[in-house]
Design an enzyme around this catalytic site. Sequence first.
Site, PDB file in Angstrom:
ATOM      1  N   HIS A 199      36.881 -45.652  18.555  1.00  0.00           N
ATOM      2  CA  HIS A 199      37.320 -45.525  17.154  1.00  0.00           C
ATOM      3  C   HIS A 199      38.618 -44.732  17.033  1.00  0.00           C
ATOM      4  O   HIS A 199      38.564 -43.519  16.807  1.00  0.00           O
ATOM      5  CB  HIS A 199      36.237 -44.797  16.353  1.00  0.00           C
ATOM      6  CG  HIS A 199      34.988 -45.576  16.152  1.00  0.00           C
ATOM      7  ND1 HIS A 199      34.749 -46.323  15.024  1.00  0.00           N
ATOM      8  CD2 HIS A 199      33.903 -45.734  16.941  1.00  0.00           C
ATOM      9  CE1 HIS A 199      33.574 -46.906  15.116  1.00  0.00           C
ATOM     10  NE2 HIS A 199      33.039 -46.558  16.273  1.00  0.00           N
ATOM     11  N   GLU A 222      40.565 -44.603  14.620  1.00  0.00           N
ATOM     12  CA  GLU A 222      40.743 -44.144  13.235  1.00  0.00           C
ATOM     13  C   GLU A 222      40.087 -42.789  12.994  1.00  0.00           C
ATOM     14  O   GLU A 222      40.297 -42.177  11.956  1.00  0.00           O
ATOM     15  CB  GLU A 222      40.203 -45.198  12.253  1.00  0.00           C
ATOM     16  CG  GLU A 222      38.696 -45.302  12.130  1.00  0.00           C
ATOM     17  CD  GLU A 222      38.011 -45.983  13.314  1.00  0.00           C
ATOM     18  OE1 GLU A 222      38.689 -46.338  14.304  1.00  0.00           O
ATOM     19  OE2 GLU A 222      36.776 -46.139  13.254  1.00  0.00           O
ATOM     20  N   CYS A 255      35.131 -51.277  17.809  1.00  0.00           N
ATOM     21  CA  CYS A 255      33.681 -51.139  17.988  1.00  0.00           C
ATOM     22  C   CYS A 255      32.951 -52.369  17.426  1.00  0.00           C
ATOM     23  O   CYS A 255      33.059 -53.441  18.007  1.00  0.00           O
ATOM     24  CB  CYS A 255      33.187 -49.826  17.393  1.00  0.00           C
ATOM     25  SG  CYS A 255      31.635 -49.306  18.131  1.00  0.00           S
TER      26      CYS A 255
HETATM   27  N1  GLN Z   1      26.391 -50.465  17.780  1.00  0.00           N
HETATM   28  C1  GLN Z   1      27.123 -51.132  16.744  1.00  0.00           C
HETATM   29  C2  GLN Z   1      26.950 -52.645  16.842  1.00  0.00           C
HETATM   30  O1  GLN Z   1      26.394 -53.112  17.780  1.00  0.00           O
HETATM   31  C3  GLN Z   1      28.584 -50.771  16.803  1.00  0.00           C
HETATM   32  C4  GLN Z   1      28.758 -49.304  16.536  1.00  0.00           C
HETATM   33  C5  GLN Z   1      30.075 -48.945  15.915  1.00  0.00           C
HETATM   34  O2  GLN Z   1      30.789 -49.761  15.365  1.00  0.00           O
HETATM   35  N2  GLN Z   1      30.350 -47.676  15.952  1.00  0.00           N
HETATM   36  O3  GLN Z   1      27.367 -53.358  15.990  1.00  0.00           O
END
Ligand code: GLN
Length: 189
Positions: A171, A173, A80
């Site tokens: 994610h 994890e 992410c």
């Molecule tokens: N929206 C976040 C970003 O742009 C990422 C979200 C996340 O890591 N769950 O950094």
Amino acid sequence: MRPPVGVLALQGDVREHVAALTAAGADPRPVRSVADLSGLAGIVLPGGESTTIGKLLVRFDLFEPLRDAIAGGLAAYGTCAGMILLAVGVTEGDQPLLGVLDVVVRRNAFGRQNESFEIDLDVAGLDSPFHAVFIRAPWVAKAGREVEVMAAVDDHPVMVRQGHVLASAFHPELTDDSRLHRLFVEMTR
Ligand code: GLN
């Protein structure tokens, strides 16, 4: 031997990655300083807020050492926000990026209606779908030639690999399924 795998521990869901890496056969270590980088076989960049993590990398004098280590062959897995940090570009705005994965990502790409969702995702190399948790997730808007797309949602790549660099918009994890952490631990050997 359990390979020593760092988890960047400036912000984000560090504890969950430590648990998943342990389950996957690694020896996880939190990384907060340049000294913590030495001796690692790989590093995980967790989810969180990519702009914040990027700023903290600069403030903790970790930005260039981390970039150089990954560019020099240290295996990396970004989830992410971690995927965003590994990228060479974002479709909007300006923020510090490590630029070690040849993708341009769109942040918060799934829109307000779909801020968070979970789906069973087909992932290249896995023999059954992976239950993937997306939270304000990015997608890959543009991928370079060397980048292998491992999973996609509605034709938007959400998991990619380029040599020793792995990234997912979701994610792994946050579930009990440690197959993707296992895949990454294999990449560090
Ligand atoms: N929206 C976040 C970003 O742009 C990422 C979200 C996340 O890591 N769950 O950094």
